[in-house]
Design an enzyme around this catalytic site. Structure first.
Site, mmCIF file in Angstrom:
data_model
loop_
_atom_site.group_PDB
_atom_site.id
_atom_site.type_symbol
_atom_site.label_atom_id
_atom_site.label_comp_id
_atom_site.label_asym_id
_atom_site.label_seq_id
_atom_site.Cartn_x
_atom_site.Cartn_y
_atom_site.Cartn_z
ATOM 1 N N SER A 47 0.820 -1.218 0.000
ATOM 2 C CA SER A 47 0.000 0.000 0.000
ATOM 3 C C SER A 47 0.849 1.261 0.000
ATOM 4 O O SER A 47 0.357 2.352 -0.311
ATOM 5 C CB SER A 47 -0.921 0.000 1.227
ATOM 6 O OG SER A 47 -0.163 -0.042 2.426
ATOM 7 N N LYS A 48 2.123 1.137 0.359
ATOM 8 C CA LYS A 48 2.986 2.314 0.454
ATOM 9 C C LYS A 48 3.298 2.930 -0.909
ATOM 10 O O LYS A 48 3.764 4.065 -0.978
ATOM 11 C CB LYS A 48 4.283 1.961 1.190
ATOM 12 C CG LYS A 48 4.071 1.563 2.647
ATOM 13 C CD LYS A 48 3.440 2.675 3.476
ATOM 14 C CE LYS A 48 3.396 2.321 4.953
ATOM 15 N NZ LYS A 48 2.829 3.396 5.779
#
Length: 346
Positions: A47-48
């Site tokens: 998700s980063k």
């Protein structure tokens, strides 16, 4: 003749729009409907990617970055990988201060992506000059033409998920989501998604996941930072020994603490039941679902989205290593059968 190849210009165009997948076997004995938001489908496998791209492109819009710029960040591994990936595409240098708690797999990946990596001791206070927070600050001060992402105290961390992940989930669920379960480290994911979802429907429950050894749950419940809560733990990217301003505690309804051992086994269980090879924090999120269910949080009408933040390949030397699990004391008589799957033919 114009080339009619249907291709993306770079892997950055693949960020976002990750799928939601129904959990079947692993939640079969829990009341409710459970779905995983599988962030490993991002090109950087976490998700980063969303945060790294959003913050860097915002800096470009403001004219802060140029061709000779260096991007500096503190990371437990995933944000660093995403920043290194974006830096390669956009042509920036990348320096990362990494916690020694990060798996060797993550650290090797960062080096492979061309980043300059400083490995800092994990179990020191946040204001210790050796901590990855302070090392990153020092490197920023010493490096000309650099920017420090500072994800723990950067409101753009929240904005990235408010503007992207939150609307995705709302659209994918047709507004029928009743609960979000998400781990909280920097707090950007749960805060950005939670803020967006609460604006659409204030009855949606935002359920956080914290680690034993972290200060977040007690701060949420009391408003007090208690150093006595802090002690070493193994889960990466979950919990904190400080209070990140990138966490909007007002949108979080409740926190649940999970243990290193149970989270590790839950991650392995996800792989064996759902065929999803996920990371340590995904196991922590699923473990929290089990514990929330024991407290009666869900009913037959609950539609629960569980954030699975990253891919299991980054934990091969940790939770997916039988030797590591054994060395941590995570294989007891209940779990010993996990060690007996491989047989050597002589």
């Amino acid at each position: 003749m114009e080339n009619q190849i249907n291709a993306h210009n770079s892997i950055l165009e693949l960020i976002g729009n990750t799928p939601i997948v129904k959990l079947n076997k692993i939640t079969s004995e829990i009341t409710g409907n459970f779905y995983a938001k599988v962030e490993a489908f991002n090109p950087g496998h976490s998700s980063k990617d969303r945060v790294a791209t959003y913050i860097i492109e915002e800096a470009e819009r403001k004219g802060i970055l140029n061709e000779e710029s260096t991007i500096i960040e503190t990371t437990s591994g995933n944000t660093g990988f995403s920043i290194a990936m974006v830096s390669i595409i956009k042509g920036y240098k990348c320096i990362l201060a990494v916690s020694s708690k990060s798996s060797p797999d993550k650290i090797d990946m960062l080096k492979s992506m061309g980043a300059e990596v400083y490995v800092c001791p994990a179990h020191v206070s946040a204001d210790d000059p050796r901590s990855y927070y302070e090392v990153a600050k020092r490197l920023h001060e010493e490096t000309e033409n650099s920017i420090y992402i500072n994800q723990y105290f950067n409101q753009l961390n929240i904005e990235a998920h408010y503007n992207n992940t939150g609307p995705e989930i709302w659209k994918q669920t047709n507004g029928n989501i009743t609960h979000l379960v998400a781990c909280s480290g920097t707090g950007g994911t749960i805060s950005g998604i939670g803020r967006y979802l609460k604006e659409q429907n204030p009855d949606i429950k935002i359920l956080g996941v914290d680690a034993f050894g972290s200060v977040l749950q007690k701060y949420h419940e009391t408003g007090k930072f208690d150093r006595n809560e802090i002690y070493p733990y193994r889960i990466e990217g979950l919990g904190k020994n400080l209070i990140p301003t990138a966490t909007d505690f007002k949108v979080i309804d409740k926190f649940m603490k999970v243990s290193d051992e149970e989270s590790a086994h839950s991650a392995r269980e996800i792989a064996k039941t759902e065929g999803m090879f996920v990371g340590y924090t995904s196991g922590a999120a699923l473990q929290a679902v089990k514990q929330y269910a024991e407290e009666g949080e869900f009913d037959e009408n609950s539609n629960v989205i569980v954030m699975f933040p990253d891919h299991g390949s980054r934990y091969m030397s940790k939770i997916y290593s039988d030797d590591w699990m054994n060395n941590q004391g995570f294989f007891d008589t209940k779990n010993v059968e996990e060690k007996q799957k491989i047989q050597t033919v002589k």
